[in-house]
Design a protein around this motif. Structure first.
Motif, PDB file in Angstrom:
ATOM      1  N   ILE A  49       6.646   7.731   2.821  1.00  8.16           N
ATOM      2  CA  ILE A  49       5.682   6.806   2.224  1.00  8.16           C
ATOM      3  C   ILE A  49       5.410   7.194   0.773  1.00  8.16           C
ATOM      4  O   ILE A  49       5.817   8.261   0.321  1.00  8.16           O
ATOM      5  CB  ILE A  49       4.354   6.812   3.023  1.00  8.16           C
TER       6      ILE A  49
ATOM      7  N   ALA B 113       0.826  -1.210   0.000  1.00  9.64           N
ATOM      8  CA  ALA B 113       0.000   0.000   0.000  1.00  9.64           C
ATOM      9  C   ALA B 113       0.860   1.260   0.000  1.00  9.64           C
ATOM     10  O   ALA B 113       0.340   2.374  -0.001  1.00  9.64           O
ATOM     11  CB  ALA B 113      -0.925  -0.019   1.219  1.00  9.64           C
ATOM     12  N   GLY B 114       2.165   1.068   0.053  1.00 10.18           N
ATOM     13  CA  GLY B 114       3.061   2.234   0.085  1.00 10.18           C
ATOM     14  C   GLY B 114       2.977   2.968   1.400  1.00 10.18           C
ATOM     15  O   GLY B 114       3.367   4.128   1.520  1.00 10.18           O
ATOM     16  N   SER B 115       2.465   2.289   2.398  1.00  8.98           N
ATOM     17  CA  SER B 115       2.242   2.924   3.697  1.00  8.98           C
ATOM     18  C   SER B 115       3.308   2.465   4.696  1.00  8.98           C
ATOM     19  O   SER B 115       4.312   1.832   4.334  1.00  8.98           O
ATOM     20  CB  SER B 115       0.840   2.560   4.199  1.00  8.98           C
ATOM     21  N   SER B 116       3.124   2.778   5.945  1.00  8.29           N
ATOM     22  CA  SER B 116       4.055   2.354   6.989  1.00  8.29           C
ATOM     23  C   SER B 116       3.297   2.191   8.304  1.00  8.29           C
ATOM     24  O   SER B 116       2.181   2.695   8.442  1.00  8.29           O
ATOM     25  CB  SER B 116       5.176   3.386   7.172  1.00  8.29           C
TER      26      SER B 116
ATOM     27  N   THR C 289       2.526   7.755  -0.731  1.00 11.01           N
ATOM     28  CA  THR C 289       1.474   8.754  -0.873  1.00 11.01           C
ATOM     29  C   THR C 289       2.061  10.162  -0.800  1.00 11.01           C
ATOM     30  O   THR C 289       2.900  10.426   0.048  1.00 11.01           O
ATOM     31  CB  THR C 289       0.447   8.598   0.270  1.00 11.01           C
TER      32      THR C 289
END
Lengths: 360, 360, 360, 360
Positions: free
Chosen positions: D306, D203-206, D308
């Motif tokens: 991230i 999700a390209g998140s952390s 986003t």
């Protein structure tokens, strides 16, 4: 606690032994945005470097100071400045013959008793080689002080007593100091000193020295009362240098022989400026700079690494003798000049920052 | 940073002004379970107390040290020992005439320039009255050192030079020191010194002094290398005392005049014990105690509070004159003896604890 | 090292036991020329003072803070500010029954094991009474910060969780905090909390609390990297308060549950001002203040001085029981509000001075 | 003051930036005569090293720790241990696109505002790369502690919360921790965590994390009262780690929700040994170790690096957007495990030496 760290805000930590791969220092608390290059440091390193004349040790060290951190695009960043100096001329084998003996007048015995370790390679950490790191730190302090205080700021040191030979301080000439191998401020004394020291060296002996430091362009107000007096910290700084046994501020030990009339530096206002008629105080009153020149001096003992055999004991506690073979350093005090300058630069910058913190 | 704190593990912080309600100190890091009473402290306080002879200031201070914390059921608890000493003889009105003038040779000018405050009441914080707190802290250190090191431990100070009058140190007698008002170790010098100092006082003048400190029963190994050398800390401790301008360890400044042969303290093993043939090093090699006596000395300048009028400026920067009226203190150095002892006791205990920490 | 000292430039040292004659602190490094009176300090002392409502301990202490030094003609002098608070309500006999027992959850056992001393009088140095000295030091810090940063500067603390009872932080009202005995910021919660705490007290039990601190008007740039981060020092400051077991900065422990998108406080420039869209960071990025409000919170454990009998051992290592007789303190966390404020004020001033030193 | 130095007796100073030639540390105060090799250090370095699994940053660094001083013939000498780690994978060009932008959630903005310098190369000094030096120092501390305390001494850390995923702490297994890339102590959670973290990364998140540290074999009595409490120093140590926002000792923030009955760890003597029935205190009472296991935990926030796009400003104060390109680190908390262990090892050794100093 800070065994190997000096300073309160502008602090430096030194590390490394005489015969390890390298020595160095980490400087913390340096103001940011000060232009700084390795050249600024190298100039001072070169003045301390051994092997430059027949009067100092023949160890050949380029003593190149390399900045590993804390400088970005030519300016200090405010983060630690790590400086490394590689040891290049380390011949551990030279020490085999004294490996298990304690050199009298050196710290061999006390280090061994304290730590249970005998780092015979040039004395390890106790070696004066550590002072190269101080010179690097002092060079950084000098650059920062110049930037903040301007051109009127200067610190200069000179040898004013070489063993039994004094010089005429009324002939003090800053330019002269850098022109002779003794850091002697009096041109007339140079030739006599040369003869004297050659005789000392030939005799396989050694002599002590007194170094005087003068700082000009110091604003009034530096120094904190009681236990962080400016002279307290200068005294600690100088006494921490290898082989130093005495420290004077202004009249120093001689203050004992003066009368109250002589010793009180009278104050006058003249053409809008405050002037002191004398400077027995060495520029410091109550631990705080007065705006006069800061004057401090210190004595370096003669090295006991001499050709004459000396009595001592070995690691097993047995009586034995020791003597230095080959060339030696007839007056270790000479090389203490740039070290003394470095230390006083560090103290002055540290106190400048302390003053800004509380009173700025 | 520690403007008003001294020490690393055994630390004390002093507070208070000459003419405030009280002065005092807070001692931190003291080992627990050491028997300690106010009497232990008072004995040292009494030796420093002014007004005890015609040769010291006539300020009448009982200087009673009261313990407010850190001792429970007669023993130290390991928590802070707070000691308070009330100021009883504080006549602020005495200072009205010099309220706006800077006494030359004192810190009036530098304190005013640093803080923008002129606490004219006896100099406020810059007054030597602060040293009473040091003596209290030093007394605690002495008690702890005696408990840990035993009876062989001792620190004693003496005046060895009173202005132009020296004494014969080969006549040094510890018992004699406490029998004369000069802390002179040489019985033969006492009468001469008395005449000399009376003459100085009658002339309305003042003189300096040199105090020598000797510590016996110190184990080998105290002191940390480089920036926490035992002599570095002794030097800082002594230079932090009011009016001190020079500090020597062992041969001190005179080390400059010795040859390497003379200066190397040769080592011998005799009947199972290690002995040094001389003690030029003052018991410290490479910053670490060697087991020999620790020997340090320091010079106290003559007070500039004298009857002769001196030139100075006032708070507005105008030229003016100043002189002390009534009785004065012809040699402030005399009362520095118990202060010097106190400081060296604190340094020695601090280093003993440091040594235990790293190498114990 | 600094067992009983807090801070780097603005430093304070506390001393004294619960049942000794007095407690106090010595503040060093305070800037000079700041108007300061005992009234400035007393206002904060009164907010911490016990016996003010039925929800705190009934020990009656006027807790009058007396300044002994460091202030002259109504202004700080830059020298140590010594503050003394006499212990007036110290009934040592109350402790006879627990003299030889270790109260579980208290430091009786660990102090005894560390120091070999059992100061049974209210725990001696381990007592929360020491925090009165912190409040005095914090009051001085607050006065200095107000002088330097101006009216926009403010630090306020509140209880946001009282045992199992939370409050609605969206109702936070600074004025409300000082109007109820719980330092609750949400008016609607006060009645419920009162009922809850009365029940806890009746049951002879105790509860914990969470205190939140908010500092506004803090300039960007305070805090030093790595080991002197602003949040590092706040964390140490709060964890040093008696009975504190957890510290959060901004989102704190809850940061673990957020996503990178939620947690990154986005930055916007609006009408010439830099604004963050959220404040998960609690106003601190990389250890340095961002100009946002500083937000920190800490948890205080429930006291184990409760009516229910608890198992423990005595000094001889024998199993026994213990319980508190008479009235007790159902939530020690309430009185931690002014203490937390004091500590954060000290940290902020200390970092302001540090920032001036290096970057000013 | 000590911006870049941690500790009181066992002290280390770190230096270096993410993209300079090297980073390193200087350790001072280490006891002498402790066997120490580079291998001892490398084992811990390898556990922190990036690029070891798909869940941590792909920067390839061998992170070889080289000892430059302080070790002679395989043993510590008691003098500074200088350790250098060369930066090998430093691609400064990667940072060109964000050179003039401030990454939200990072210290770019605050460093720039404080120092006036934008070291865009991986954040310079603010980079978590600095923590490699801590791991080296911590490894040395661990070796010394093992030597002094023996085999029963151990410090182990584990991730107990990975973003929204908890683990079952009743399944805690020390051996398991080193077998999975998450330092998860509960074997059953590993597969779930793997799925979860892959999803976060995709999700390209952390996400954030909570790390728990447990120290066993700690003697009773470590820790000094008031401002050098063992938990105070642990708290400072952990909060000084990059991205940490909360610290708990024992029950931590949850102590607020307990009753006095639950929270008081009752004490029993059983078969000659003193045992506590519970350990809500995390092994520390009144700032002093009780002999129970020391338990501390800390929360690491999710990185805001991230995929986003996030809103921010640039150096000129203009609004702009920023996003990370390419691979990123979905949970920086994982690599905090060996760092947390290192810090607690350093605090424990430091307090062991402090205890020896005062009470040994």
């Amino acid at each position: 606690m800070s065994f190997n760290t000096f300073g309160k805000i502008f602090r430096f930590t030194t590390w490394g032994e005489s015969h390890g791969p390298a020595i160095g220092c980490v400087i913390d608390g340096c103001p940011p945005n000060i232009p700084l290059t390795e050249k600024d440091i190298q100039a001072d390193m070169d003045r301390r470097r051994p092997g430059q004349s027949k009067f100092t040790t023949q160890r050949k060290e380029p003593d190149k100071a390399i900045i590993l951190s804390g400088v970005f695009e030519g300016k200090t960043t405010g983060t630690p400045i790590s400086i490394i100096i590689y040891n290049e001329d380390k011949k551990s084998r030279d020490y085999e013959s004294i490996k298990n003996k304690f050199r009298p007048g050196h710290a061999d015995y006390t280090y061994f008793k304290k730590y249970g370790i005998r780092d015979f390679r040039g004395g390890g950490r106790q070696s004066a080689r550590e002072t190269a790191s101080r010179v690097a730190a002092g060079a950084v302090a000098r650059v920062v002080l110049k930037k903040i205080l301007g051109k009127k700021f200067n610190v200069i040191g000179a040898v004013t007593q070489l063993g039994l030979m004094s010089c005429d301080k009324s002939n003090w000439n800053n330019a002269q100091i850098r022109k002779n191998p003794f850091f002697c401020p009096d041109k007339k004394s140079v030739k006599l000193w040369e003869k004297y020291l050659l005789a000392v060296r030939k005799a396989g002996s050694s002599c002590g020295a007194i170094i005087e430091l003068r700082a000009t362009g110091i604003p009034v107000g530096l120094g904190a009362p009681i236990y962080s007096k400016l002279d307290t910290d200068i005294s600690a700084a100088l006494m921490s240098i290898n082989a130093v046994k005495g420290v004077n501020i202004g009249s120093g030990m001689n203050a004992a022989f003066l009368s109250g009339e002589e010793n009180s530096d009278e104050i006058r206002k003249k053409s809008g400026k405050i002037k002191f008629k004398t400077n027995h105080a060495g520029g410091i009153l109550g631990g705080i700079s007065s705006g006069q020149d800061i004057v401090a001096s210190f004595a370096v003992k003669p090295t006991s690494s001499i050709l004459t055999s000396r009595e001592t004991i070995n690691k097993k506690g047995k009586n034995t003798n020791i003597s230095v073979k080959g060339r030696h350093d007839p007056c270790v005090g000479i090389r203490a000049v740039p070290i003394g300058e470095a230390m006083i630069n560090c103290v002055l910058l540290d106190h400048l920052l302390m003053h800004k913190a509380q009173c700025g």
